[in-house]
Design an enzyme around this catalytic site. Structure first.
Site, PDB file in Angstrom:
ATOM      1  N   GLU A   8      75.563 -76.986  28.926  1.00  0.00           N
ATOM      2  CA  GLU A   8      74.871 -75.783  28.435  1.00  0.00           C
ATOM      3  C   GLU A   8      75.018 -75.677  26.910  1.00  0.00           C
ATOM      4  O   GLU A   8      74.126 -75.200  26.215  1.00  0.00           O
ATOM      5  CB  GLU A   8      75.460 -74.526  29.092  1.00  0.00           C
ATOM      6  CG  GLU A   8      75.358 -74.553  30.601  1.00  0.00           C
ATOM      7  CD  GLU A   8      74.281 -73.654  31.159  1.00  0.00           C
ATOM      8  OE1 GLU A   8      73.966 -72.656  30.520  1.00  0.00           O
ATOM      9  OE2 GLU A   8      73.766 -73.975  32.250  1.00  0.00           O
TER      10      GLU A   8
ATOM     11  N   CYS B 110      75.549 -82.391  40.882  1.00  0.00           N
ATOM     12  CA  CYS B 110      75.373 -81.089  40.236  1.00  0.00           C
ATOM     13  C   CYS B 110      74.140 -81.203  39.352  1.00  0.00           C
ATOM     14  O   CYS B 110      73.914 -82.253  38.727  1.00  0.00           O
ATOM     15  CB  CYS B 110      76.601 -80.750  39.390  1.00  0.00           C
ATOM     16  SG  CYS B 110      76.390 -79.291  38.352  1.00  0.00           S
TER      17      CYS B 110
ATOM     18  N   HIS C  35      73.484 -80.246  36.504  1.00  0.00           N
ATOM     19  CA  HIS C  35      73.689 -80.492  35.072  1.00  0.00           C
ATOM     20  C   HIS C  35      74.094 -81.927  34.747  1.00  0.00           C
ATOM     21  O   HIS C  35      73.923 -82.377  33.626  1.00  0.00           O
ATOM     22  CB  HIS C  35      74.788 -79.567  34.535  1.00  0.00           C
ATOM     23  CG  HIS C  35      74.384 -78.137  34.426  1.00  0.00           C
ATOM     24  ND1 HIS C  35      73.890 -77.421  35.491  1.00  0.00           N
ATOM     25  CD2 HIS C  35      74.395 -77.279  33.373  1.00  0.00           C
ATOM     26  CE1 HIS C  35      73.624 -76.190  35.101  1.00  0.00           C
ATOM     27  NE2 HIS C  35      73.928 -76.079  33.826  1.00  0.00           N
TER      28      HIS C  35
ATOM     29  N   ASP D 186      67.421 -72.384  41.637  1.00  0.00           N
ATOM     30  CA  ASP D 186      68.740 -72.879  41.229  1.00  0.00           C
ATOM     31  C   ASP D 186      69.548 -71.683  40.743  1.00  0.00           C
ATOM     32  O   ASP D 186      68.995 -70.624  40.450  1.00  0.00           O
ATOM     33  CB  ASP D 186      68.586 -73.909  40.091  1.00  0.00           C
ATOM     34  CG  ASP D 186      69.930 -74.430  39.616  1.00  0.00           C
ATOM     35  OD1 ASP D 186      70.794 -74.703  40.478  1.00  0.00           O
ATOM     36  OD2 ASP D 186      70.138 -74.551  38.399  1.00  0.00           O
ATOM     37  N   SER D 187      70.844 -71.883  40.617  1.00  0.00           N
ATOM     38  CA  SER D 187      71.703 -70.830  40.073  1.00  0.00           C
ATOM     39  C   SER D 187      71.313 -70.520  38.624  1.00  0.00           C
ATOM     40  O   SER D 187      71.580 -69.438  38.133  1.00  0.00           O
ATOM     41  CB  SER D 187      73.155 -71.288  40.122  1.00  0.00           C
ATOM     42  OG  SER D 187      73.293 -72.525  39.447  1.00  0.00           O
TER      43      SER D 187
ATOM     44  N   CYS E 223      69.959 -76.422  43.652  1.00  0.00           N
ATOM     45  CA  CYS E 223      71.373 -76.248  43.333  1.00  0.00           C
ATOM     46  C   CYS E 223      72.248 -76.957  44.375  1.00  0.00           C
ATOM     47  O   CYS E 223      72.134 -76.689  45.573  1.00  0.00           O
ATOM     48  CB  CYS E 223      71.674 -74.756  43.312  1.00  0.00           C
ATOM     49  SG  CYS E 223      73.367 -74.350  42.920  1.00  0.00           S
TER      50      CYS E 223
HETATM   51  N1  DGL Z   1      73.423 -75.501  39.847  1.00  0.00           N
HETATM   52  C1  DGL Z   1      74.841 -75.717  40.084  1.00  0.00           C
HETATM   53  C2  DGL Z   1      75.002 -76.936  40.996  1.00  0.00           C
HETATM   54  O1  DGL Z   1      74.166 -77.817  41.059  1.00  0.00           O
HETATM   55  C3  DGL Z   1      75.614 -75.902  38.799  1.00  0.00           C
HETATM   56  C4  DGL Z   1      75.742 -74.634  37.972  1.00  0.00           C
HETATM   57  C5  DGL Z   1      76.515 -73.544  38.685  1.00  0.00           C
HETATM   58  O2  DGL Z   1      77.758 -73.662  38.842  1.00  0.00           O
HETATM   59  O3  DGL Z   1      75.888 -72.586  39.115  1.00  0.00           O
HETATM   60  O4  DGL Z   1      75.989 -77.023  41.686  1.00  0.00           O
END
Ligand code: DGL
Length: 282
Positions: free
Chosen positions: A155, A187, A189, A13-14, A76
């Site tokens: 976050e 997403c 989050h 993931d990012s 992600c």
């Molecule tokens: N992991 C990213 C997503 O699911 C969210 C966080 C980011 O912007 O990197 O799109």
């Protein structure tokens, strides 16, 4: 190179939000080992250009492949939206993303109403969820909304903070008066904002809506893929081992990581973050 049943499932993931997906995988496939990579040094991806997202996704995938993983899970949404095709092309290791499982679950849960997709600006700009829904049901009405402030709010741990409710009201306002009956949390989050999004959507639309988290659908798809490819872990009694890598200093991530991992798992698995530099190790 033949894939190894004893290999781990690689998840990237990012950042740390993908731990919601890793947790769903750990719950659904408890005997599988897993290597998680969170690119905490380069997060967020959701506000970046597609070319940058693709480049970052490539280094992350290369790191996981070097660990001998038998399956790569792109947790992600932003990467799944922009880079999945490129990562999967010509690869001998299967690569799964979150968009299709999420879109299909939404169609299965909807009672024929409109579907709303919430995501980062990059995910929404890609129209990936729209296309995945229209692959199955070309006439389905889709409302796509970018919610860039949701990631920093999660976050920060403001999961049920009044500010988060205000922000959700602002983002979801276009859904008032629509026939939406299902919302995709597009997403990593957003599952942590489930309660706020559900309450605000109910208030605006006038009836309860189904919220779809792609993670559970993805975990089922991953299990089916391992079965089809005969790649299930050979020992179906021992619990899988989990390793967690981050690209920034682990100490800055521990608290947030525990929030994502602990939200979905029984809490027994220790979360030890290890550092890796995927750019110089590539
Ligand atoms: N992991 C990213 C997503 O699911 C969210 C966080 C980011 O912007 O990197 O799109």
């Amino acid at each position: 190179m033949a894939l190894n049943r004893q290999g781990a499932i690689g998840v990237f993931d990012s950042g740390l939000g993908g731990l919601t997906v890793a947790a769903a995988l750990a719950n659904a496939l408890p005997h599988e080992s897993m290597i998680y990579l969170g690119d905490t040094a380069r997060v967020p991806y959701g506000t970046r250009s597609p070319a940058t997202v693709v480049r970052y996704a490539r280094t992350n995938t290369d790191f996981l492949l070097k660990q001998g993983v038998k399956l790569v899970i792109v947790a992600c949404n932003t990467v799944s939206a922009h880079a999945l095709g490129g990562l999967a092309e010509g690869a001998t290791t299967p690569v799964l993303g979150v968009i299709r499982p999420g879109a299909r679950t939404a169609l299965a849960r909807s009672r024929g109403g409109d579907i709303a997709v919430l995501g980062t600006p990059a995910t929404i700009r890609s129209d990936a969820y729209l296309h995945a829904i229209h692959e199955v049901d070309p006439d389905r009405r889709v409302h796509a909304i970018a919610c860039p402030l949701f990631v920093p709010l999660v976050e920060e741990g403001w999961l049920d903070h009044p500010v988060t409710t205000l922000v959700a009201r602002e983002y979801l306002a276009p859904l008032a008066g629509t026939a939406v009956d299902t919302i995709i949390l597009g997403c990593t989050h957003y599952p942590l904002l489930r309660a706020v999004i559900s309450a605000v959507a109910h208030e605006l639309i006038g009836h309860p809506v189904a919220l779809v988290d792609s993670a559970e659908a993805l975990a089922i798809e991953a299990g089916a893929l391992l079965d089809r490819a005969n790649l299930r872990a050979p020992d179906a009694t021992a619990p899988g081992a989990h390793r967690f890598f981050v690209t920034d200093a682990p100490s800055t991530s521990q608290r947030v990581a525990e929030r994502f991992w602990g939200s979905a798992v029984d809490g027994d698995s220790p979360l030890i973050l290890e550092h890796v530099d995927v750019v110089t190790s590539a």
